[in-house]
Design an enzyme around this catalytic site. Structure first.
Site, PDB file in Angstrom:
ATOM      1  N   LYS A  72      23.933  84.039   6.696  1.00  0.00           N
ATOM      2  CA  LYS A  72      23.830  85.325   7.396  1.00  0.00           C
ATOM      3  C   LYS A  72      25.160  85.659   8.054  1.00  0.00           C
ATOM      4  O   LYS A  72      26.024  84.803   8.222  1.00  0.00           O
ATOM      5  CB  LYS A  72      22.773  85.253   8.521  1.00  0.00           C
ATOM      6  CG  LYS A  72      21.347  84.993   8.069  1.00  0.00           C
ATOM      7  CD  LYS A  72      20.708  86.228   7.483  1.00  0.00           C
ATOM      8  CE  LYS A  72      19.259  85.985   7.122  1.00  0.00           C
ATOM      9  NZ  LYS A  72      19.058  85.131   5.960  1.00  0.00           N
ATOM     10  N   SER A  77      19.084  88.494   0.871  1.00  0.00           N
ATOM     11  CA  SER A  77      19.449  89.039   2.184  1.00  0.00           C
ATOM     12  C   SER A  77      20.929  89.380   2.308  1.00  0.00           C
ATOM     13  O   SER A  77      21.318  90.018   3.270  1.00  0.00           O
ATOM     14  CB  SER A  77      19.044  88.080   3.308  1.00  0.00           C
ATOM     15  OG  SER A  77      19.918  86.982   3.378  1.00  0.00           O
TER      16      SER A  77
END
Length: 156
Positions: free
Chosen positions: A111, A73
């Site tokens: 993230k 990610s």
């Protein structure tokens, strides 16, 4: 098969993470704790390991530790599956910072963190993946990415 040394990427200040990396040489090495894995994808359960990793001393600050990345990610920030990320322990992050975040006291993920009116958006650095939206009370910032240790690809 010859063993090649890992690459050490040090984060440069005040630049977007996608191009904030400077490769540094392996000199004056220091041991830091490798505390486990962090998801770069779907959050995974926090399960600490007890191991360590050697990194150049200039990558170490006051409260530094390492985590192994699992997932894709964060590839647009030059953080890949299998990398070891160097984290500076911190309990807050600026808007847009790449942070290690604990979700609901049980899952850890890596993230970009964005504070919005309705809560928090955890944004992957991979256009094929969707963001995660949470309430402020559901997350706890554990630290910010300061460096990457990348093992060279092994020849088949």
């Amino acid at each position: 098969m010859p063993h090649t040394a890992p690459h050490y990427l040090h984060r440069l200040p005040n630049l977007p993470l996608s191009n904030a990396w400077e490769e540094i040489t392996a000199s004056d090495m220091v041991e830091v704790e490798l505390l486990g894995k962090v998801a770069a994808g779907l959050p995974i359960e926090a399960c600490p390991d007890q191991a360590s990793v050697l990194i150049p001393s200039r990558m170490v600050r006051r409260n530094t530790y390492a985590l192994k990345v699992c997932g894709d990610s964060m590839i647009d920030c030059n953080i890949f599956d299998g990398d070891v990320i160097i984290i500076e322990r911190q309990e807050s992050a600026e808007n847009g910072e790449t942070a290690v975040v604990l979700i609901n006291n049980q899952e850890v993920t890596l993230k970009k963190l964005y504070i919005e009116k309705s809560g928090v958006r955890l944004q992957p650095a991979n256009e094929t993946m969707a963001p995660i939206f949470l309430k402020n009370d559901d997350i706890q910032v554990l630290g910010l990415v300061m460096g990457v240790v990348r093992q060279p690809a092994q020849a088949a």
